[in-house]
Scaffold this active site. Structure first.
Site, PDB file in Angstrom:
ATOM      1  CG  HIS A 167      -2.122  -0.795   1.344  1.00  0.00           C
ATOM      2  ND1 HIS A 167      -2.186  -1.706   2.456  1.00  0.00           N
ATOM      3  CD2 HIS A 167      -2.913  -1.532   0.402  1.00  0.00           C
ATOM      4  CE1 HIS A 167      -3.400  -2.592   2.269  1.00  0.00           C
ATOM      5  NE2 HIS A 167      -3.733  -2.121   1.098  1.00  0.00           N
ATOM      6  CB  CYS A 256      -2.855  -2.315   8.840  1.00  0.00           C
ATOM      7  SG  CYS A 256      -1.463  -1.988   8.155  1.00  0.00           S
TER       8      CYS A 256
END
Ligand code: CIR
Length: 261
Positions: A167, A256
């Site tokens: 990401h 996350c």
């Protein structure tokens, strides 16, 4: 300022966390009991930083569901429900929606729909501007829908190519006050409006430590990254370190594990 948070949502690791996706790491499977202990530490860190934490129950059918950041993006004006790019994670966003409705009015919630994909790990907020990774998980249509919703709220967005990592935020995070940590491919690419930031280039051996999160006076970061820690202290932040070894094994990092606002 975006780091003035009051709430967080987390989800307990499931027993199935041992089968979480590990496309970028080769460190073996997480140990469930240890993941639970580390998750406890993480929740305590959020509380110490001043947040009220909503802890959702584990979802056994979704090994990666502990990584709630990928299910939604929370902005100061409302929430955008994501559509994860990983097929095994797609339902996690719908399963987060009822909780978002507990905190936000209907007109404060937007939903990203097929054929768009977007995961929260690809979104980095810098004041009213959002950098959005174009990655294996977030596609052009995801950016189109997402930036459209943001525009309704008066925010701007731009795409950043993500080539060799999971990401966008795996490659660095914005800790507010103009301070940006970058590592890996983002050290060399003109991804950001560089003049605007105080950049710290994280050494490769500490790359995992570059994903950290600013919460009020604190930065919560993974334990074991002394150079990142020293830089954050130099910038004036109080540090809370959390052991993250079990989540690292399945490509997960500090940001996350929560949704924050
Ligand atoms: C995945 O591959 O989807 C998970 N194993 C890790 C997700 C990490 N999420 C994040 O960086 N926002």
């Amino acid at each position: 300022m975006a780091s003035n948070f009051t709430h967080a949502i987390v989800r307990r690791p499931s027993h199935s966390v041992i089968d979480g996706i590990a496309d970028f790491t080769d460190k073996g499977k997480p140990i469930y009991e240890k993941a639970m202990e580390q998750h406890d530490q993480y929740v305590e860190a959020l509380k110490q930083a001043g947040l009220e934490v909503t802890v959702l129950p584990a979802l056994e059918d979704y090994p990666d569901s502990v990584f709630v950041e990928d299910t939604a993006v929370i902005t100061p004006k409302g929430a955008i429900s994501d559509r994860p790019g990983a097929p095994t994670r797609r339902e996690e966003a719908a399963l987060m929606l009822p909780t978002l409705h507990e905190f936000f009015d209907d007109d404060q919630i937007k939903v990203i729909t097929d054929p768009a994909t977007l995961e929260g790990g690809d979104v980095m907020m810098v004041d009213d501007h959002y950098y959005v990774g174009h990655s294996q998980r977030t596609n052009d249509e995801g950016f189109r829908q997402f930036s459209g919703f943001l525009a309704e709220w008066g925010y701007t967005a731009e795409q950043v190519p993500v080539e060799h990592i999971l990401h966008l935020k795996t490659g660095g995070t914005y800790v507010e006050d103009g301070n940006l940590l970058v590592c890996g491919e983002f050290k060399t690419k003109p991804a950001y409006h560089r003049g605007q930031f105080n950049l710290f280039e994280v050494p490769d051996e500490e790359a995992y430590g570059a994903d950290c999160v600013r919460i009020n006076d604190y930065v919560v970061m993974a334990k074991g990254y002394p150079r990142v820690k020293a830089q954050l202290q130099k910038w004036g932040y109080k540090i809370i370190e959390v052991e993250m070894t079990e989540f690292e094994k399945i490509d997960g990092s500090i940001t996350c594990l929560s949704l924050r606002w």
